[in-house]
Write a protein that holds these residues in place. Structure first.
Motif, PDB file in Angstrom:
ATOM      1  N   GLY A 152       0.779  -1.231   0.000  1.00  0.00           N
ATOM      2  CA  GLY A 152       0.000   0.000   0.000  1.00  0.00           C
ATOM      3  C   GLY A 152       0.813   1.286   0.000  1.00  0.00           C
ATOM      4  N   ALA A 153       2.134   1.175   0.010  1.00  0.00           N
ATOM      5  CA  ALA A 153       2.953   2.392  -0.015  1.00  0.00           C
ATOM      6  C   ALA A 153       2.940   2.992  -1.418  1.00  0.00           C
ATOM      7  CB  ALA A 153       4.382   2.081   0.409  1.00  0.00           C
ATOM      8  N   LEU A 154       3.300   4.270  -1.521  1.00  0.00           N
ATOM      9  CA  LEU A 154       3.409   4.915  -2.825  1.00  0.00           C
ATOM     10  C   LEU A 154       4.879   4.907  -3.249  1.00  0.00           C
ATOM     11  CD1 LEU A 154       1.830   6.569  -5.044  1.00  0.00           C
ATOM     12  CD2 LEU A 154       2.752   8.594  -3.918  1.00  0.00           C
ATOM     13  N   MET A 244       6.264  15.742   2.429  1.00  0.00           N
ATOM     14  CA  MET A 244       6.265  16.749   3.494  1.00  0.00           C
ATOM     15  C   MET A 244       5.083  16.558   4.445  1.00  0.00           C
ATOM     16  SD  MET A 244       9.083  18.073   3.149  1.00  0.00           S
ATOM     17  CE  MET A 244       9.433  19.638   3.922  1.00  0.00           C
ATOM     18  N   HIS A 245       3.958  16.115   3.909  1.00  0.00           N
ATOM     19  CA  HIS A 245       2.823  15.769   4.771  1.00  0.00           C
ATOM     20  C   HIS A 245       3.291  14.773   5.834  1.00  0.00           C
ATOM     21  CE1 HIS A 245      -1.283  14.447   5.860  1.00  0.00           C
ATOM     22  NE2 HIS A 245      -0.733  13.251   5.929  1.00  0.00           N
ATOM     23  N   ASN A 246       4.070  13.783   5.404  1.00  0.00           N
ATOM     24  CA  ASN A 246       4.561  12.759   6.331  1.00  0.00           C
ATOM     25  C   ASN A 246       5.653  13.282   7.249  1.00  0.00           C
ATOM     26  OD1 ASN A 246       2.821  11.017   5.088  1.00  0.00           O
ATOM     27  ND2 ASN A 246       4.383   9.836   4.004  1.00  0.00           N
ATOM     28  N   MET A 247       6.548  14.102   6.714  1.00  0.00           N
ATOM     29  CA  MET A 247       7.746  14.472   7.475  1.00  0.00           C
ATOM     30  C   MET A 247       7.557  15.660   8.418  1.00  0.00           C
ATOM     31  SD  MET A 247       9.787  12.094   6.738  1.00  0.00           S
ATOM     32  CE  MET A 247      11.063  12.727   7.809  1.00  0.00           C
ATOM     33  N   CYS A 248       6.684  16.598   8.065  1.00  0.00           N
ATOM     34  CA  CYS A 248       6.467  17.728   8.976  1.00  0.00           C
ATOM     35  C   CYS A 248       5.305  17.393   9.911  1.00  0.00           C
ATOM     36  CB  CYS A 248       6.150  19.005   8.193  1.00  0.00           C
ATOM     37  SG  CYS A 248       7.489  19.567   7.148  1.00  0.00           S
ATOM     38  N   THR A 404       2.741   5.806   3.157  1.00  0.00           N
ATOM     39  CA  THR A 404       4.201   5.904   3.166  1.00  0.00           C
ATOM     40  C   THR A 404       4.743   6.160   1.759  1.00  0.00           C
ATOM     41  OG1 THR A 404       4.354   4.489   5.088  1.00  0.00           O
ATOM     42  CG2 THR A 404       6.314   4.594   3.691  1.00  0.00           C
ATOM     43  N   VAL A 405       5.703   7.066   1.665  1.00  0.00           N
ATOM     44  CA  VAL A 405       6.368   7.312   0.381  1.00  0.00           C
ATOM     45  C   VAL A 405       7.615   6.433   0.319  1.00  0.00           C
ATOM     46  CG1 VAL A 405       7.564   9.018  -1.057  1.00  0.00           C
ATOM     47  CG2 VAL A 405       5.586   9.715   0.306  1.00  0.00           C
ATOM     48  N   LEU A 406       7.724   5.650  -0.719  1.00  0.00           N
ATOM     49  CA  LEU A 406       8.904   4.801  -0.920  1.00  0.00           C
ATOM     50  C   LEU A 406       9.678   5.359  -2.105  1.00  0.00           C
ATOM     51  CD1 LEU A 406       7.977   0.998  -0.765  1.00  0.00           C
ATOM     52  CD2 LEU A 406       9.754   2.176   0.542  1.00  0.00           C
ATOM     53  N   GLU A 407      10.887   5.825  -1.840  1.00  0.00           N
ATOM     54  CA  GLU A 407      11.653   6.457  -2.913  1.00  0.00           C
ATOM     55  C   GLU A 407      12.628   5.492  -3.574  1.00  0.00           C
ATOM     56  OE1 GLU A 407      12.305  11.055  -1.545  1.00  0.00           O
ATOM     57  OE2 GLU A 407      13.505   9.509  -0.568  1.00  0.00           O
ATOM     58  N   ASN A 408      12.550   5.458  -4.878  1.00  0.00           N
ATOM     59  CA  ASN A 408      13.575   4.817  -5.705  1.00  0.00           C
ATOM     60  C   ASN A 408      13.786   3.336  -5.449  1.00  0.00           C
ATOM     61  OD1 ASN A 408      14.075   7.317  -7.008  1.00  0.00           O
ATOM     62  ND2 ASN A 408      15.320   7.971  -5.258  1.00  0.00           N
ATOM     63  N   VAL A 409      12.768   2.651  -4.953  1.00  0.00           N
ATOM     64  CA  VAL A 409      12.885   1.200  -4.760  1.00  0.00           C
ATOM     65  C   VAL A 409      12.487   0.479  -6.054  1.00  0.00           C
ATOM     66  CG1 VAL A 409      12.430   1.257  -2.271  1.00  0.00           C
ATOM     67  CG2 VAL A 409      10.519   0.958  -3.884  1.00  0.00           C
ATOM     68  N   VAL A 410      12.869  -0.776  -6.130  1.00  0.00           N
ATOM     69  CA  VAL A 410      12.533  -1.609  -7.285  1.00  0.00           C
ATOM     70  C   VAL A 410      11.513  -2.643  -6.829  1.00  0.00           C
ATOM     71  CG1 VAL A 410      13.488  -3.279  -8.937  1.00  0.00           C
ATOM     72  CG2 VAL A 410      14.813  -1.249  -8.290  1.00  0.00           C
ATOM     73  N   PHE A 411      10.500  -2.890  -7.674  1.00  0.00           N
ATOM     74  CA  PHE A 411       9.451  -3.838  -7.280  1.00  0.00           C
ATOM     75  C   PHE A 411       9.062  -4.705  -8.460  1.00  0.00           C
ATOM     76  CE2 PHE A 411       7.883   0.408  -8.151  1.00  0.00           C
ATOM     77  CZ  PHE A 411       7.039   0.185  -9.228  1.00  0.00           C
ATOM     78  N   ASP A 412       8.456  -5.816  -8.127  1.00  0.00           N
ATOM     79  CA  ASP A 412       7.959  -6.741  -9.141  1.00  0.00           C
ATOM     80  C   ASP A 412       6.827  -6.068  -9.909  1.00  0.00           C
ATOM     81  OD1 ASP A 412       7.351  -9.787  -9.897  1.00  0.00           O
ATOM     82  OD2 ASP A 412       5.471  -8.748  -9.440  1.00  0.00           O
ATOM     83  N   GLU A 413       6.861  -6.144 -11.235  1.00  0.00           N
ATOM     84  CA  GLU A 413       5.919  -5.334 -12.020  1.00  0.00           C
ATOM     85  C   GLU A 413       4.478  -5.807 -11.890  1.00  0.00           C
ATOM     86  OE1 GLU A 413       6.717  -5.207 -16.179  1.00  0.00           O
ATOM     87  OE2 GLU A 413       6.633  -7.377 -16.413  1.00  0.00           O
ATOM     88  N   HIS A 414       4.262  -7.060 -11.517  1.00  0.00           N
ATOM     89  CA  HIS A 414       2.892  -7.559 -11.405  1.00  0.00           C
ATOM     90  C   HIS A 414       2.391  -7.504  -9.960  1.00  0.00           C
ATOM     91  CE1 HIS A 414      -0.715  -9.762 -12.039  1.00  0.00           C
ATOM     92  NE2 HIS A 414      -0.280 -10.871 -11.465  1.00  0.00           N
ATOM     93  N   ASN A 428      20.600   4.475  -2.046  1.00  0.00           N
ATOM     94  CA  ASN A 428      19.920   5.316  -1.058  1.00  0.00           C
ATOM     95  C   ASN A 428      18.393   5.227  -1.225  1.00  0.00           C
ATOM     96  OD1 ASN A 428      19.655   7.257   1.021  1.00  0.00           O
ATOM     97  ND2 ASN A 428      19.652   8.947  -0.461  1.00  0.00           N
ATOM     98  N   THR A 429      17.852   4.025  -1.128  1.00  0.00           N
ATOM     99  CA  THR A 429      16.392   3.893  -1.187  1.00  0.00           C
ATOM    100  C   THR A 429      15.840   4.279   0.183  1.00  0.00           C
ATOM    101  OG1 THR A 429      16.604   1.561  -0.613  1.00  0.00           O
ATOM    102  CG2 THR A 429      16.418   2.084  -2.946  1.00  0.00           C
ATOM    103  N   ARG A 430      14.645   4.882   0.203  1.00  0.00           N
ATOM    104  CA  ARG A 430      14.134   5.458   1.454  1.00  0.00           C
ATOM    105  C   ARG A 430      12.641   5.281   1.615  1.00  0.00           C
ATOM    106  NH1 ARG A 430      17.618   8.228   5.279  1.00  0.00           N
ATOM    107  NH2 ARG A 430      19.562   8.541   4.168  1.00  0.00           N
ATOM    108  N   ALA A 431      12.221   5.252   2.867  1.00  0.00           N
ATOM    109  CA  ALA A 431      10.795   5.266   3.192  1.00  0.00           C
ATOM    110  C   ALA A 431      10.525   6.456   4.093  1.00  0.00           C
ATOM    111  CB  ALA A 431      10.405   3.980   3.908  1.00  0.00           C
ATOM    112  N   ALA A 432       9.528   7.253   3.746  1.00  0.00           N
ATOM    113  CA  ALA A 432       9.121   8.387   4.586  1.00  0.00           C
ATOM    114  C   ALA A 432       7.706   8.116   5.078  1.00  0.00           C
ATOM    115  CB  ALA A 432       9.166   9.688   3.790  1.00  0.00           C
ATOM    116  N   TYR A 433       7.546   8.008   6.399  1.00  0.00           N
ATOM    117  CA  TYR A 433       6.228   7.695   6.948  1.00  0.00           C
ATOM    118  C   TYR A 433       5.938   8.578   8.159  1.00  0.00           C
ATOM    119  CZ  TYR A 433       9.584   4.770   9.519  1.00  0.00           C
ATOM    120  OH  TYR A 433      10.692   4.340  10.218  1.00  0.00           O
ATOM    121  N   PRO A 434       4.645   8.814   8.439  1.00  0.00           N
ATOM    122  CA  PRO A 434       4.298   9.602   9.628  1.00  0.00           C
ATOM    123  C   PRO A 434       4.752   8.849  10.884  1.00  0.00           C
ATOM    124  CG  PRO A 434       2.376   9.252   8.211  1.00  0.00           C
ATOM    125  CD  PRO A 434       3.454   8.369   7.692  1.00  0.00           C
TER     126      PRO A 434
END
Ligand SMILES: Nc1ncnc2c1ncn2[C@@H]1O[C@H](COP(=O)(O)OP(=O)(O)OP(=O)(O)O)[C@@H](O)[C@H]1O
Ligand SMILES: O=C([O-])CC(=O)C(=O)O
Ligand SMILES: [Ca+2]
Ligand SMILES: [Mn+2]
Length: 646
Positions: A152-154, A244-248, A404-414, A428-434
């Motif tokens: 469910g992350a973006l 920023m919604h998540n981080m601030c 949660t925002v997931l930056e620059n990760v790789v995922f299975d296309e299906h 430098n893959t990252r997750a930003a969550y409240p």
């Protein structure tokens, strides 16, 4: 309504009626598809907070909405043309519901002046404090590389830049800041003049106003109610707005209604480059801070961490002025109220170790230490995801869900399952969550004065002990040094570890001379009787290539022993050269690894590496002891490594 498909006359299909059918089954109360769609959405506050929205007088609401739009229009105004753009709230795409119940173009501000440029003829649509769900839809519809993962992350892409660009971070040097800030060798503040700042600001504002729509977030920094800062972030991407919604800190509906004028504004025009003909520009990226204007402009990088750390720089200026120490540290609290700070450079374990299932999380990265205790600056966490596993980091793993925002990760296309070991986009893959996504969060994110100050270093040379106790001078020495050594590149064979020294474990973000922060830290630690510790979360049994990174489970045991106070009861032995006090035992950790020399098979190589690192420490420290920057006491100097003549 008859159950038969046919009408009473036996020919043709029955008509769908509006209202309840004869058996009392409700049917749709709409005449058209658009109307049906309009029923789907209930009216709500134009913001994200939890809690109930107070029934407010509609005249007041109307007036406040107008003020809000005027304020946004002022933020977006060109400083050389008409007073401000025509702004309207809402997604331009929502116009197609014209005539339906869905609110379209609900409020607008028209600039009273006569339009003298085409940009003044156009509306700027403002998507104001959208909810995560709305931002997901915006991202998925309009931003390439945005996908929902299986949890469910973006998932998003930050574009060409997947990390911060410290060499492109500029600060306006004016009559005030030239004396107040740290400039020159070692300083992160690269100077620019006010005029060049204005050129970049205008470029960013024009770019943003040229778009169909912009995102505006009004949020807070700092959980200490007396030192809360109001920030506005204007950006072009739903990714940036959700990050920023998540981080601030997220405002409540009441707080948002009464937000007023922000204390600081970020213009993030990251997709658009700066102009290389502009004075001071050295690349197409520039991250510019004007303390006088209380503004930051971002051009040429979409990496969202620039906003997070840009605001952190601001706090490193504003807070010390109020005698409050700003810290690049994680922070958590035990059941008994004992607070620990975790300092360390990027990747050393602030987020990993402050997220501890047995303790309350106050924050993972940015804090303030005032007369009343500690407070988190942020409302979210920013975790490294490379090689993330459920076993090692269950709370972070579980936080990667909707919102949660997931930056620059790789995922299975299906299946959209993320492969956290994949470095194809970046390491430098990252997750930003409240921060509430961590179950044992301490809300509000404040706590009493720290009992333990833990300095984390990831020593890829493998010569620093897994844990050592520091006296106050040693704590200051290591705080000012800000050492870590990560491995430069992990792909092609074995590479030499590279020592990094970053004053106050965050030279990229400090604004004043490091000794100013160090003096404040020393005073606070002394006043509140905090203990200092140095924890090596890096290599053991040899340097990178030979040894291995210390097991996270061992580091956690060490941290447990610091928290519980049991480590204070161990017997200590002083090491050569660095003069570090190392304990003879830590519960749950094999004693032989506590002394690095034991774990190296080649003793001479150990000695050589130790001397090499000591030399690097000494060389780095010269910056603080030579010339006009000499503000370090003899005691602190003596707390560094001592290389004998032998
Ligand atoms: N012994 C260890 N102690 C701490 N972290 C470890 C250890 N071994 C491996 N790691 C890994 O090191 C990384 C530490 O990253 P973390 O996100 O905590 O960095 P950080 O200090 O918060 O950096 P930043 O300021 O960039 O966010 C994690 O990926 C963690 O899994
Ligand atoms: O700012 C970032 O990109 C990540 C971070 O926390 C740091 O580097 O300290
Ligand atoms: Ca972190
Ligand atoms: Mn950080």
């Amino acid at each position: 309504m008859p159950t038969s498909e046919y009408d009473g006359n036996g020919n043709g299909l029955t008509r769908i009626e509006v209202g309840d059918d004869e058996e009392g089954h409700p049917t749709v109360k709409a005449q058209t598809i658009d109307e049906l769609h309009s029923l789907q959405k209930k009216k709500s506050a134009p913001s994200t907070p939890k809690g109930t929205f107070p029934a407010s007088n509609s005249v007041f609401t109307e007036e406040r909405n107008k003020q809000q739009l005027e304020s946004i229009s002022a933020s977006l105004a060109s400083l050389t043309r008409e007073s401000g753009p025509k702004v309207v709230k809402g997604d331009p795409a929502a116009r197609k519901f014209e005539g339906s119940r869905v609110e379209h173009v609900p409020h607008q501000i028209l600039t009273p002046t006569i339009a003298v440029s085409d940009s003044a003829l156009k509306f700027t649509h403002v998507l104001y404090n959208l909810s995560p769900a709305e931002l997901y839809e915006q991202a998925i519809k309009y931003e390439k590389g945005s996908f929902i993962t299986s949890t469910g992350a973006l998932a998003t892409l930050s574009g060409a830049k997947t990390g911060r660009c410290p060499r492109d971070k500029r600060v306006v040097k004016d009559d005030v800041t030239k004396n107040e800030l740290w400039w020159g060798k070692g300083s992160p503040n690269i100077e620019m003049d006010e005029h060049s700042f204005m050129v970049n600001r205008e470029r960013a504002v024009d770019y943003l106003n040229s778009l169909d729509k912009v995102f505006v977030n009004d949020q807070f920094l700092n959980w200490d109610p007396e030192n809360k800062i109001k920030v506005r972030i204007v950006s072009a991407r739903a990714y940036h707005s959700l990050f920023m919604h998540n981080m601030c800190i997220r405002p409540t509906p009441e707080e948002l209604e009464n937000f007023g004028t922000p204390d600081f504004t970020i213009y993030n025009a990251g997709q658009f480059p700066c102009n290389r003909y502009t004075h001071y520009m050295t690349s197409s990226t520039s991250i510019d801070l004007s303390l006088a204007r209380k503004e930051m402009v971002i051009l040429g990088t979409q990496y969202a961490g620039e906003m997070k750390k840009g605001l952190f720089s601001l706090m490193h200026y504003l807070m010390p002025k109020r005698q409050i120490l700003s810290l690049h540290s994680g922070c958590n609290m035990g059941k008994g109220g004992d607070v620990a700070l975790f300092f360390g450079l990027s990747g050393t374990g602030k987020t990993t170790l402050s997220t501890d299932h047995n303790r309350y999380l106050i924050g993972d990265d940015e804090h303030c230490w005032s007369e009343s205790g500690v407070s988190n600056i942020e409302g979210g966490c920013y975790a490294k995801c490379i090689d993330l596993s459920r076993e090692n980091e269950p709370d972070i793993w579980n936080a990667i869900k909707f919102g949660t925002v997931l930056e620059n990760v790789v995922f299975d296309e299906h299946f959209r399952e993320v492969d956290y070991t994949d470095k194809s986009v970046t390491e430098n893959t990252r997750a930003a969550y409240p921060i509430e996504y961590i179950p044992n969060v301490k809300l509000p994110c404040v706590g009493p004065h720290p009992k333990n100050v833990i300095l984390l270093a990831c020593d890829a040379f493998g010569v620093l002990p897994p844990v050592s106790r520091l006296n106050l001078s040693q704590t200051m020495y290591h705080f000012i040094s800000g050492y870590t050594a990560l491995v430069a590149g992990t792909e092609e064979g074995i590479e030499e570890p590279k020592a990094t020294f970053s004053a106050c474990f965050g030279a990229a973000f400090i604004m004043l001379h490091p000794t100013k922060y160090a003096a404040m830290l020393a005073e606070k630690m002394q006043n509140h009787g905090a203990n200092g510790w140095l924890v090596n979360t890096g290599w053991s049994g040899g340097s990178y290539g030979c040894g291995n990174r210390i097991k996270l489970s061992y580091t956690r045991k060490i941290i447990d022993a610091i928290h519980s106070g049991s480590l204070l009861d161990a017997e200590y032995k002083k090491t050569e050269i660095f003069g570090l006090e190392i304990p003879n035992k830590v519960e749950g950790v094999p004693s032989e690894i506590l002394e690095p020399e034991n774990t190296w098979s080649d003793k001479q190589a150990y000695k050589d590496t130790l001397l090499k690192l000591a030399g690097l420490f000494n060389k780095n420290f010269e910056t603080f002891t030579i010339g006009e920057n000499n503000q370090v006491t003899e005691e602190i100097l003596a707390a560094g490594p001592i290389i004998g003549d032998a």
